[in-house]
Design an enzyme around this catalytic site. Sequence first.
Site, PDB file in Angstrom:
ATOM      1  N   TYR A 154       1.520  -1.541  -0.175  1.00 34.14           N
ATOM      2  CA  TYR A 154       0.136   0.166  -0.308  1.00 34.14           C
ATOM      3  C   TYR A 154       1.026   1.451   0.190  1.00 34.14           C
ATOM      4  O   TYR A 154       0.374   2.039  -0.509  1.00 34.14           O
ATOM      5  CB  TYR A 154      -0.585   0.146   1.393  1.00 34.14           C
ATOM      6  CG  TYR A 154      -2.095   0.883   0.852  1.00 34.14           C
ATOM      7  CD1 TYR A 154      -2.788   0.904   0.289  1.00 34.14           C
ATOM      8  CD2 TYR A 154      -1.927   2.028   1.919  1.00 34.14           C
ATOM      9  CE1 TYR A 154      -4.088   2.066   0.718  1.00 34.14           C
ATOM     10  CE2 TYR A 154      -2.550   3.373   2.477  1.00 34.14           C
ATOM     11  CZ  TYR A 154      -3.622   2.795   1.179  1.00 34.14           C
ATOM     12  OH  TYR A 154      -4.663   4.250   1.429  1.00 34.14           O
ATOM     13  N   LYS A 158       0.983   4.361  -3.360  1.00 34.56           N
ATOM     14  CA  LYS A 158       0.937   5.746  -2.285  1.00 34.56           C
ATOM     15  C   LYS A 158       1.423   6.122  -2.873  1.00 34.56           C
ATOM     16  O   LYS A 158       1.554   7.509  -3.154  1.00 34.56           O
ATOM     17  CB  LYS A 158       0.199   5.675  -0.797  1.00 34.56           C
ATOM     18  CG  LYS A 158      -1.089   5.373  -0.965  1.00 34.56           C
ATOM     19  CD  LYS A 158      -2.025   5.810  -1.635  1.00 34.56           C
ATOM     20  CE  LYS A 158      -3.496   4.636  -1.475  1.00 34.56           C
ATOM     21  NZ  LYS A 158      -4.994   5.296  -2.757  1.00 34.56           N
TER      22      LYS A 158
END
Length: 246
Positions: A154, A158
Amino acid sequence: MLEGKTAVITGASRGIGKAIALKMAQNGANVAIIYAGNEAAAKTVCTQAESYGVKAAAYRCDAASFSEVKTTCDKIIADFKSVDILVNNAGIVKDNLLLMMREGDFDSVIAVNLKGAFNFAKHLSRPIMRSSAGRIINISSVSGMMGVTGQANYSASKAGLIGLTKTLAKEFAGKKVTCNAVAPGFIETDMTAGLSQAAREYADTAIPLKRLGAADEVANTVVFLASDLSSYITGEVIKVDGGLYM
Ligand code: NAP
Protein backbone atom coordinates in the site's frame (compact mmCIF):
# COMPACT_ATOMS: atom_id res chain seq x y z
CA MET A 1 -17.91 26.45 -7.83
CA LEU A 2 -17.90 23.61 -10.41
CA GLU A 3 -20.97 24.54 -12.46
CA GLY A 4 -21.03 22.97 -15.92
CA LYS A 5 -17.96 20.79 -15.31
CA THR A 6 -17.93 17.01 -15.55
CA ALA A 7 -16.00 14.94 -13.02
CA VAL A 8 -15.06 11.26 -13.10
CA ILE A 9 -14.53 9.85 -9.61
CA THR A 10 -13.24 6.31 -9.15
CA GLY A 11 -14.28 4.32 -6.09
CA ALA A 12 -17.25 6.63 -5.58
CA SER A 13 -19.79 4.10 -4.30
CA ARG A 14 -18.56 4.39 -0.72
CA GLY A 15 -16.35 6.28 1.71
CA ILE A 16 -14.15 9.13 0.56
CA GLY A 17 -15.08 8.76 -3.13
CA LYS A 18 -18.78 9.01 -2.33
CA ALA A 19 -18.18 12.15 -0.25
CA ILE A 20 -16.17 13.67 -3.12
CA ALA A 21 -18.85 12.85 -5.71
CA LEU A 22 -21.64 14.34 -3.62
CA LYS A 23 -19.71 17.47 -2.72
CA MET A 24 -18.82 17.99 -6.39
CA ALA A 25 -22.47 17.51 -7.38
CA GLN A 26 -23.53 19.94 -4.65
CA ASN A 27 -21.11 22.44 -6.22
CA GLY A 28 -22.64 22.00 -9.68
CA ALA A 29 -20.52 19.29 -11.35
CA ASN A 30 -21.95 16.42 -13.37
CA VAL A 31 -20.50 13.21 -11.96
CA ALA A 32 -19.50 9.83 -13.39
CA ILE A 33 -19.36 7.35 -10.52
CA ILE A 34 -16.95 4.42 -10.92
CA TYR A 35 -17.39 1.36 -8.70
CA ALA A 36 -16.02 -2.18 -8.56
CA GLY A 37 -19.01 -4.31 -7.58
CA ASN A 38 -21.34 -2.45 -5.24
CA GLU A 39 -23.99 -1.48 -7.79
CA ALA A 40 -26.77 -0.62 -5.35
CA ALA A 41 -24.50 1.76 -3.42
CA ALA A 42 -23.28 3.40 -6.65
CA LYS A 43 -26.85 3.92 -7.87
CA THR A 44 -27.80 5.48 -4.54
CA VAL A 45 -24.90 7.94 -4.90
CA CYS A 46 -26.20 8.82 -8.40
CA THR A 47 -29.70 9.48 -7.07
CA GLN A 48 -28.30 11.65 -4.28
CA ALA A 49 -26.11 13.56 -6.78
CA GLU A 50 -29.05 14.11 -9.13
CA SER A 51 -30.98 15.71 -6.28
CA TYR A 52 -28.56 18.65 -6.68
CA GLY A 53 -29.78 19.12 -10.27
CA VAL A 54 -26.74 17.69 -12.05
CA LYS A 55 -26.31 14.71 -14.35
CA ALA A 56 -24.97 11.52 -12.72
CA ALA A 57 -24.28 8.01 -14.00
CA ALA A 58 -22.63 4.92 -12.50
CA TYR A 59 -20.15 2.66 -14.30
CA ARG A 60 -18.93 -0.70 -13.07
CA CYS A 61 -15.23 -0.97 -13.90
CA ASP A 62 -12.14 -2.64 -12.49
CA ALA A 63 -9.66 0.23 -12.28
CA ALA A 64 -6.82 -2.27 -12.55
CA SER A 65 -7.84 -3.40 -16.05
CA PHE A 66 -6.42 -1.23 -18.84
CA SER A 67 -8.95 -2.49 -21.40
CA GLU A 68 -11.98 -2.21 -19.08
CA VAL A 69 -10.98 1.34 -18.17
CA LYS A 70 -10.69 2.24 -21.87
CA THR A 71 -14.18 0.88 -22.62
CA THR A 72 -15.60 2.71 -19.59
CA CYS A 73 -13.90 6.02 -20.46
CA ASP A 74 -15.19 5.79 -24.03
CA LYS A 75 -18.73 5.32 -22.63
CA ILE A 76 -18.33 8.26 -20.25
CA ILE A 77 -17.09 10.53 -23.05
CA ALA A 78 -20.05 9.47 -25.23
CA ASP A 79 -22.53 10.03 -22.36
CA PHE A 80 -21.19 13.33 -20.97
CA LYS A 81 -19.49 14.74 -24.15
CA SER A 82 -16.68 16.31 -22.12
CA VAL A 83 -14.59 15.53 -19.02
CA ASP A 84 -12.89 18.27 -16.98
CA ILE A 85 -11.93 16.57 -13.71
CA LEU A 86 -10.56 13.12 -12.86
CA VAL A 87 -10.30 11.97 -9.26
CA ASN A 88 -8.33 8.74 -8.91
CA ASN A 89 -9.67 7.56 -5.57
CA ALA A 90 -10.29 3.79 -5.95
CA GLY A 91 -8.07 1.93 -3.54
CA ILE A 92 -7.70 -1.29 -1.60
CA VAL A 93 -5.55 -2.55 1.28
CA LYS A 94 -4.09 -6.02 1.79
CA ASP A 95 -1.89 -5.44 4.82
CA ASN A 96 0.73 -7.84 6.13
CA LEU A 97 4.32 -7.77 7.24
CA LEU A 98 6.69 -8.23 4.29
CA LEU A 99 7.75 -11.64 5.60
CA MET A 100 4.16 -12.87 5.30
CA MET A 101 2.97 -10.79 2.33
CA ARG A 102 2.00 -12.91 -0.68
CA GLU A 103 3.11 -11.88 -4.15
CA GLY A 104 -0.53 -11.65 -5.27
CA ASP A 105 -1.33 -9.21 -2.45
CA PHE A 106 1.52 -6.95 -3.51
CA ASP A 107 0.54 -7.10 -7.18
CA SER A 108 -3.20 -6.49 -6.69
CA VAL A 109 -2.70 -3.45 -4.46
CA ILE A 110 -0.28 -1.90 -6.94
CA ALA A 111 -2.64 -2.77 -9.81
CA VAL A 112 -5.71 -1.07 -8.33
CA ASN A 113 -4.12 1.84 -6.44
CA LEU A 114 -1.33 2.85 -8.82
CA LYS A 115 -1.93 1.33 -12.24
CA GLY A 116 -5.63 2.17 -11.89
CA ALA A 117 -4.72 5.87 -11.74
CA PHE A 118 -2.47 5.50 -14.79
CA ASN A 119 -5.28 3.73 -16.66
CA PHE A 120 -7.85 6.48 -16.05
CA ALA A 121 -5.39 9.33 -16.66
CA LYS A 122 -4.28 7.69 -19.91
CA HIS A 123 -7.80 7.17 -21.26
CA LEU A 124 -9.21 10.53 -20.15
CA SER A 125 -6.19 12.71 -20.90
CA ARG A 126 -7.49 13.94 -24.27
CA PRO A 127 -10.85 15.32 -23.06
CA ILE A 128 -9.19 16.72 -19.93
CA MET A 129 -6.61 18.53 -22.09
CA ARG A 130 -9.45 19.99 -24.16
CA SER A 131 -11.05 21.43 -21.00
CA SER A 132 -10.35 25.08 -20.22
CA ALA A 133 -9.37 24.14 -16.65
CA GLY A 134 -8.58 20.43 -16.53
CA ARG A 135 -7.85 18.80 -13.20
CA ILE A 136 -6.39 15.45 -12.15
CA ILE A 137 -6.48 14.70 -8.43
CA ASN A 138 -4.93 11.52 -7.06
CA ILE A 139 -5.87 10.23 -3.62
CA SER A 140 -2.58 9.13 -2.10
CA SER A 141 -2.04 8.57 1.65
CA VAL A 142 0.34 9.63 4.38
CA SER A 143 1.28 5.94 4.34
CA GLY A 144 3.05 6.66 1.05
CA MET A 145 4.99 9.53 2.62
CA MET A 146 6.00 8.07 5.99
CA GLY A 147 5.88 4.27 5.42
CA VAL A 148 3.72 2.13 7.67
CA THR A 149 4.59 -1.26 9.12
CA GLY A 150 2.53 -3.95 7.37
CA GLN A 151 1.83 -1.80 4.32
CA ALA A 152 4.77 -2.42 1.94
CA ASN A 153 2.32 -2.86 -0.95
CA TYR A 154 0.00 0.00 0.00
CA SER A 155 2.77 2.48 0.94
CA ALA A 156 4.59 1.73 -2.32
CA SER A 157 1.40 2.26 -4.34
CA LYS A 158 0.66 5.57 -2.60
CA ALA A 159 4.26 6.82 -2.93
CA GLY A 160 4.06 5.84 -6.61
CA LEU A 161 0.95 7.99 -6.98
CA ILE A 162 2.92 11.00 -5.79
CA GLY A 163 5.52 10.40 -8.51
CA LEU A 164 2.74 10.00 -11.07
CA THR A 165 1.14 13.24 -9.84
CA LYS A 166 4.31 15.30 -10.22
CA THR A 167 5.05 13.86 -13.66
CA LEU A 168 1.54 14.52 -14.98
CA ALA A 169 1.70 18.02 -13.49
CA LYS A 170 4.77 18.68 -15.64
CA GLU A 171 3.51 16.91 -18.77
CA PHE A 172 0.06 18.59 -18.81
CA ALA A 173 1.01 22.07 -17.57
CA GLY A 174 1.25 23.34 -21.14
CA LYS A 175 -2.44 22.54 -21.57
CA LYS A 176 -3.36 24.36 -18.32
CA VAL A 177 -4.23 21.05 -16.66
CA THR A 178 -3.17 20.83 -13.03
CA CYS A 179 -2.42 17.57 -11.25
CA ASN A 180 -2.25 17.31 -7.47
CA ALA A 181 -2.43 14.65 -4.79
CA VAL A 182 -4.34 14.54 -1.52
CA ALA A 183 -2.84 12.42 1.23
CA PRO A 184 -5.37 11.52 3.92
CA GLY A 185 -4.37 10.14 7.31
CA PHE A 186 -6.84 7.98 9.27
CA ILE A 187 -10.34 8.62 7.89
CA GLU A 188 -13.55 6.94 9.14
CA THR A 189 -14.66 4.66 6.25
CA ASP A 190 -15.12 0.94 5.59
CA MET A 191 -11.35 0.78 5.01
CA THR A 192 -10.61 1.75 8.61
CA ALA A 193 -13.68 0.08 10.15
CA GLY A 194 -11.60 -3.01 10.93
CA LEU A 195 -8.85 -1.14 12.79
CA SER A 196 -7.91 -2.93 16.00
CA GLN A 197 -8.47 -1.24 19.35
CA ALA A 198 -4.67 -0.88 19.63
CA ALA A 199 -4.50 0.86 16.24
CA ARG A 200 -7.31 3.24 17.26
CA GLU A 201 -5.54 4.03 20.52
CA TYR A 202 -2.33 4.66 18.55
CA ALA A 203 -4.26 6.98 16.20
CA ASP A 204 -5.73 8.89 19.12
CA THR A 205 -2.32 9.53 20.67
CA ALA A 206 -0.36 10.08 17.43
CA ILE A 207 -2.81 12.49 15.76
CA PRO A 208 -2.38 16.03 17.15
CA LEU A 209 -6.07 16.81 16.46
CA LYS A 210 -6.93 13.68 18.53
CA ARG A 211 -9.50 12.10 16.24
CA LEU A 212 -9.95 10.28 12.98
CA GLY A 213 -10.99 12.45 10.04
CA ALA A 214 -14.31 12.40 8.19
CA ALA A 215 -14.63 11.61 4.47
CA ASP A 216 -16.19 15.05 4.01
CA GLU A 217 -13.01 16.72 5.27
CA VAL A 218 -11.05 15.04 2.46
CA ALA A 219 -13.77 15.94 -0.05
CA ASN A 220 -13.48 19.64 0.91
CA THR A 221 -9.82 19.64 -0.14
CA VAL A 222 -10.55 17.76 -3.36
CA VAL A 223 -13.31 20.21 -4.35
CA PHE A 224 -10.90 23.08 -3.67
CA LEU A 225 -8.29 21.47 -5.95
CA ALA A 226 -10.94 20.84 -8.62
CA SER A 227 -12.09 24.46 -8.56
CA ASP A 228 -10.66 27.67 -9.99
CA LEU A 229 -9.57 28.60 -6.44
CA SER A 230 -6.54 26.32 -6.91
CA SER A 231 -5.58 27.56 -10.39
CA TYR A 232 -1.88 28.18 -9.51
CA ILE A 233 -1.31 24.93 -7.58
CA THR A 234 0.12 21.93 -9.42
CA GLY A 235 2.37 18.99 -8.52
CA GLU A 236 1.44 19.48 -4.87
CA VAL A 237 0.60 16.92 -2.17
CA ILE A 238 -1.87 18.19 0.43
CA LYS A 239 -2.12 16.13 3.62
CA VAL A 240 -5.51 15.87 5.32
CA ASP A 241 -4.41 14.01 8.42
CA GLY A 242 -5.07 16.05 11.56
CA GLY A 243 -1.32 16.69 11.78
CA LEU A 244 -0.34 12.98 11.94
CA TYR A 245 2.67 13.34 9.65
CA MET A 246 4.71 16.53 9.92
P1 NAP B 1 -13.47 2.26 0.87
O1 NAP B 1 -14.49 2.81 1.78
O2 NAP B 1 -12.93 0.89 1.09
O3 NAP B 1 -14.05 2.36 -0.63
C1 NAP B 1 -13.28 1.89 -1.69
C2 NAP B 1 -13.91 2.32 -2.99
O4 NAP B 1 -13.05 1.87 -4.06
C3 NAP B 1 -15.26 1.68 -3.25
O5 NAP B 1 -16.05 2.60 -3.95
C4 NAP B 1 -14.92 0.49 -4.13
O6 NAP B 1 -16.01 0.07 -4.96
C5 NAP B 1 -13.81 1.07 -4.96
N1 NAP B 1 -12.91 0.06 -5.54
C6 NAP B 1 -12.21 -0.91 -4.90
N2 NAP B 1 -11.53 -1.64 -5.79
C7 NAP B 1 -11.79 -1.13 -7.01
C8 NAP B 1 -11.40 -1.48 -8.32
N3 NAP B 1 -10.58 -2.50 -8.57
N4 NAP B 1 -11.87 -0.74 -9.35
C9 NAP B 1 -12.72 0.30 -9.14
N5 NAP B 1 -13.14 0.67 -7.91
C10 NAP B 1 -12.66 -0.04 -6.86
O7 NAP B 1 -12.17 3.20 0.81
P2 NAP B 1 -11.93 4.69 1.38
O8 NAP B 1 -11.49 4.58 2.77
O9 NAP B 1 -13.05 5.56 1.01
O10 NAP B 1 -10.61 5.09 0.54
C11 NAP B 1 -10.68 5.83 -0.67
C12 NAP B 1 -9.26 6.18 -1.08
O11 NAP B 1 -8.64 6.94 -0.05
C13 NAP B 1 -8.38 4.96 -1.31
O12 NAP B 1 -7.50 5.19 -2.39
C14 NAP B 1 -7.58 4.87 -0.03
O13 NAP B 1 -6.36 4.23 -0.21
C15 NAP B 1 -7.42 6.33 0.31
N6 NAP B 1 -7.14 6.57 1.72
C16 NAP B 1 -8.03 6.18 2.67
C17 NAP B 1 -7.72 6.41 4.01
C18 NAP B 1 -8.66 6.03 5.12
O14 NAP B 1 -8.25 6.14 6.29
N7 NAP B 1 -9.88 5.59 4.84
C19 NAP B 1 -6.50 7.01 4.36
C20 NAP B 1 -5.63 7.38 3.35
C21 NAP B 1 -5.95 7.17 2.03
P3 NAP B 1 -17.14 -1.00 -4.45
O15 NAP B 1 -17.98 -0.27 -3.43
O16 NAP B 1 -17.89 -1.34 -5.68
O17 NAP B 1 -16.39 -2.13 -3.84
